[in-house]
Enzyme design. Structure first.
Site, PDB file in Angstrom:
ATOM      1  N   CYS A 272       1.296   0.632  -8.830  1.00 52.95           N
ATOM      2  CA  CYS A 272       2.457   1.079  -8.060  1.00 52.95           C
ATOM      3  C   CYS A 272       3.616   1.340  -9.008  1.00 52.95           C
ATOM      4  O   CYS A 272       4.478   2.158  -8.741  1.00 52.95           O
ATOM      5  CB  CYS A 272       2.828   0.058  -7.003  1.00 52.95           C
ATOM      6  SG  CYS A 272       2.989  -1.596  -7.663  1.00 52.95           S
TER       7      CYS A 272
ATOM      8  N   GLY B  15       2.861   2.150   5.302  1.00 57.53           N
ATOM      9  CA  GLY B  15       4.107   1.475   5.686  1.00 57.53           C
ATOM     10  C   GLY B  15       4.789   2.128   6.871  1.00 57.53           C
ATOM     11  O   GLY B  15       5.377   1.453   7.719  1.00 57.53           O
TER      12      GLY B  15
ATOM     13  N   GLU C  57       5.730  -3.407   0.640  1.00 59.16           N
ATOM     14  CA  GLU C  57       5.653  -3.102  -0.799  1.00 59.16           C
ATOM     15  C   GLU C  57       4.877  -1.802  -0.911  1.00 59.16           C
ATOM     16  O   GLU C  57       3.654  -1.799  -0.962  1.00 59.16           O
ATOM     17  CB  GLU C  57       4.904  -4.217  -1.533  1.00 59.16           C
ATOM     18  CG  GLU C  57       5.593  -5.568  -1.501  1.00 59.16           C
ATOM     19  CD  GLU C  57       6.725  -5.685  -2.509  1.00 59.16           C
ATOM     20  OE1 GLU C  57       6.935  -4.751  -3.318  1.00 59.16           O
ATOM     21  OE2 GLU C  57       7.408  -6.714  -2.471  1.00 59.16           O
TER      22      GLU C  57
ATOM     23  N   GLY D 139       0.835  -1.202   0.000  1.00 58.65           N
ATOM     24  CA  GLY D 139       0.000   0.000   0.000  1.00 58.65           C
ATOM     25  C   GLY D 139       0.867   1.247   0.000  1.00 58.65           C
ATOM     26  O   GLY D 139       2.012   1.229  -0.469  1.00 58.65           O
ATOM     27  N   SER D 140       0.330   2.304   0.528  1.00 60.82           N
ATOM     28  CA  SER D 140       1.005   3.597   0.469  1.00 60.82           C
ATOM     29  C   SER D 140       2.180   3.678   1.450  1.00 60.82           C
ATOM     30  O   SER D 140       2.252   2.918   2.422  1.00 60.82           O
ATOM     31  CB  SER D 140      -0.004   4.700   0.802  1.00 60.82           C
ATOM     32  OG  SER D 140      -0.561   4.447   2.077  1.00 60.82           O
TER      33      SER D 140
END
Ligand code: NAD
Length: 506
Positions: free
Chosen positions: A297, A246, A263, A241-242
């Site tokens: 992404c 994270g 990721e 995700g963003s």
């Protein structure tokens, strides 16, 4: 103007319900989580969110299933994943329809995403016979030194809306053959797609004799995911995700010494040099920048072009952009579907305003379409420099163009962003290509030559550096993140020599 043709009657609600049912899933009705289609804003269903008790029970079940699953031989575990791959193949159309309905991808990309699940299952089945450890020469006579890879435990998978099934499959297929069990917290924006996948795993598990509780899906937002993050029974948290997510998740998992695989966002660039094959470059650029409505992404967000060709290239990309059909992803010929939510458009228009303030020129696109759902034309923006807005990931189709004079300057610009996911160079000059791939070239986890930044194959390790989080998933030896390594020294002699020649007593 040509007549628009609908490939199917657009009753999204019943299509989604049919697809979920065909996969064998029940939808937990409630009033917490609205499943919405970005195609036209229809509320497909309103779901009950998983309660803290549900989450705790799912983790407990997964923990118990793990104690059985870890002693099943890896090639036998492969049978579950083989069956899962067959079921995914059988339900490819249902799952792809759900991906289009919930994430807004055009059918070809949705089918491609399901194919990626099938591919990673196939990869994982092969891997189930190749979880190799090494044998190292021992420095002591009559000794053997080796390593063994063991199952790790419960894997918590947190995934993003934009790859609602593939990222889960990268994690789950590999985790299963590694002997782990999985608790999945999908994006709250794509819950139906997740429920369909969960039902297929359960069926594959039942049919292949795998233990119950080996997989669970949790419905809800970040706070539901947060419970996975903090639970010490979750050995690995694999979160996609963003960067913002994270930043919250990483330190919390670290605080309990759990393992984390992150990721996160990208800010991917392509360098286009004077020798580039411009026909090929334009095609690569347009797919990478405008495909998936800029919501990958690995979407191409920055173009770094040699000053001798920048005007020509911008003109050619703008021509291609003007021909892109934006609209209902189910309509034939549409290549750019909707943005996921209203806030994506707000972020896009705010970024375009900031780009203009920083001296940028919008060459084409960047307009909101007047229809249900959030539809925007991909924007191509020339920038005088790599200003702050260019250094951020705006999760929408904006391609910023910068120019350069020397390759060193291009590489410096390329690397001067906080993210480090995907990168590309378009060149026919071998020196330039090799330099871009070298230690002092691109600093990303993915570096391509004469291919855009998006659309990776499952056989390679996927992930990126810096704020992208450093995790690697899918192919190559990414499986090692899902296992624990034991180093074993075996003494088969009658002596007890100590390492490094140490003497202790006689
Ligand atoms: P997001 O960060 O809003 O949400 C991702 C997931 O994290 C969701 O399931 C969400 O519920 C969960 N989450 C959010 N806060 C959390 C918290 N505090 N604790 C636990 N879980 C939490 O991202 P999004 O909008 O769904 O997806 C877009 C972003 O994902 C982009 O930045 C994109 O680049 C990135 N992405 C990265 C990859 C990759 O492999 N590097 C792949 C896909 C998407």
């Amino acid at each position: 103007a040509p007549q628009m043709t609908h490939t199917a009657p657009l009753d999204l609600r019943s299509r989604a319900a049919d697809a979920v049912r065909a996969c064998g899933a029940d939808i937990p009705s409630g009033d917490d989580v609205p499943a919405l289609s970005p195609v036209d804003g229809t509320v497909l269903h309103t779901l009950r969110a998983s309660s803290p008790e549900d989450v705790a029970a799912a983790i407990e079940c997964a923990q118990q299933a793990f104690s059985q699953w870890r002693v099943v031989p890896a090639p036998v575990r492969g049978a579950l994943v083989r069956r899962l791959g067959e079921l995914l193949t059988e339900h490819k159309d249902d799952l792809a329809a759900l991906v289009t309905i919930e994430a807004g991808k055009i059918p070809s990309e949705a089918l491609g995403e399901v194919q990626e699940m099938i591919d990673v299952c196939e990869f994982a089945v092969g891997l189930s016979r190749q979880l190799y450890g090494r044998t190292m020469p021992s420095e002591r006579p009559g000794h053997r030194l080796m390593e063994t890879w063991h199952p790790l435990g419960v894997v918590g998978v947190i995934s993003a809306f934009n790859f609602p099934v593939a990222v889960w499959a990268w994690n789950a297929a590999i985790a299963f053959v590694c002997g782990d069990t999985v608790v999945w917290k999908p994006s709250e924006l794509t819950p139906l797609t997740a429920l369909a996948c969960d039902a297929l795993v359960r069926r594959a598990a039942a049919e292949s004799g795998a233990p119950d509780g080996l997989h669970a899906v949790l419905i809800g937002s970040g706070s539901v995911g947060g419970q996975l993050v903090d639970d010490p029974r979750v050995a690995l948290v694999s979160a996609t995700g963003s960067v913002r997510m994270g930043r919250e998740v990483g330190p919390r998992v670290a605080a309990r010494f759990g393992r984390c695989l992150l990721e996160l966002g990208g800010n991917n660039a392509a360098v286009v040099t004077p020798s580039a094959d411009l026909d090929l470059a334009v095609r690569g650029i347009v797919f990478a920048a405008a495909g998936t409505a800029g919501q990958r992404c690995t979407t191409l967000r920055r173009l770094i072009v040699h000053s001798s060709i920048v005007d020509t290239l911008v003109e050619r990309v703008a021509d291609a952009y003007r021909q892109l059909r934006v609209g209902d992803p189910f309509e034939d010929g549409v290549l750019v579907g909707p943005l996921i939510r209203e806030r994506s458009w707000q972020a896009m228009s705010a970024a375009l305003d900031r780009a203009r303030t920083a001296g940028g020129t919008v060459v084409c696109g960047g307009d909101r379409m007047d229809r249900d759902g959030v539809y925007a034309t991909p924007a191509l923006v020339r920038m005088p420099s790599q200003s702050e807005v260019v250094r951020e990931e705006t999760f929408a189709p904006i391609l910023y163009v910068l120019s350069y004079d020397t390759l060193d300057e291009a590489i410096a610009l390329h690397n001067n962003v906080p993210q480090g996911l995907a990168s590309a160079i378009f060149t026919l000059d071998q020196r330039e290509a090799e330099r871009f791939l070298a230690a002092d070239g691109s600093d990303c986890g993915i570096a391509n030559v004469n291919i855009g930044t998006s659309g990776a194959e499952i056989g390679g390790a996927f992930g990126g550096e810096k704020e992208t989080g450093g995790g690697r998933e899918s192919g190559s030896d990414s499986w090692k993140a899902y296992m624990r390594r034991a180093t074993n020294t075996v003494n088969y002699s009658t002596e007890l020599p100590l390492a490094q020649g140490v003497r202790f007593g006689r």
